[in-house]
Design an enzyme around this catalytic site. Structure first.
Site: not given
Ligand code: PRP
Length: 206
Positions: A101, A105, A197, A200
């Site tokens: 992703r 944007t 995240d 991560d």
């Protein structure tokens, strides 16, 4: 339809996941336990077929899983749920889809797709710990529909109401299972309060 797990052990583990001080080893262990709870709950979507089994004493009725079970983790973060599901559903076949992703944007980029052949009996569990805007999940479900998927269940660890609504609108027949429903999304499309995240943190690439 949305199902949210209600389990004290899972709530404790989500707290470990949220804590930014939790190192990858404890993050992975908590994710594994939550994955197990999600896999147990996911079993309610499985059909059964009856069979005959011979005990040492007599023949009786037994059961086998009636669906062709497919696990589809959305890489990378979805990798964190695979082992828990394999442990409970060893019959499953496994595919992978790799999506990233763009953090500015929010555009979805598909960099890998390997989905096993699907049959009308296939039940696909799409594994992705995070359901944020729902963009990645919509893209995955569209890909599955192109391949003929009829039954799909989303398995997430943390979901935002915005993502849930998007899925419910676009895919009203898809079940959503999550372990917690958070407040919403921030201006960057991240779940808040969230856990950062998941990909991560699980892979130690923060
Ligand atoms: C994260 C997460 C989901 C997706 C959710 O993946 O793991 O796949 O974003 O966001 P959305 O609902 O707004 O689409 P990311 O793109 O960070 O990739 P990663 O798993 O490799 O970290």
């Amino acid at each position: 339809m949305l199902t949210v797990l209600d389990n004290p052990l899972v709530r404790r583990d989500i707290t470990f996941l949220r804590d930014k001080a939790t190192p990858p080893d404890r993050f992975r262990a908590a994710m594994q336990r939550i994955g197990t709870a999600l896999a147990v709950e996911s079993a309610k979507f499985l059909g059964m077929r009856t069979l005959r089994v011979q005990t040492p004493l007599e023949e009786t009725e037994g059961y086998a899983i009636g669906h062709d079970v497919i696990l589809l983790p959305v890489l990378r973060a979805g990798a964190s749920l695979v082992q828990a599901f394999i442990d409970l559903m060893p019959e499953a076949r496994i595919g992978y889809i790799g999506l990233s992703r763009n953090e500015e944007t929010l555009a979805i980029h598909e960099y890998y797709c390997n989905i096993p052949a699907l049959t009308p009996e296939s039940l696909v569990f799409v594994l992705d710990p995070m359901l944020a805007t729902g963009g990645s999940m919509c893209s995955t479900l569209e890909r599955l529909q192109e391949r003929g998927a009829k039954r799909m269940v989303i398995v997430s660890v943390i979901a935002a109401p915005e993502g849930v609504k998007r899925i419910e609108t676009a895919f009203p027949n898809v079940q959503i299972l999550t372990s917690t429903l958070d407040r919403g999304l921030n201006e960057h499309g991240f779940i808040v309060p969230g856990l950062g995240d998941a990909g991560d943190r699980y892979h130690g690439t923060v």
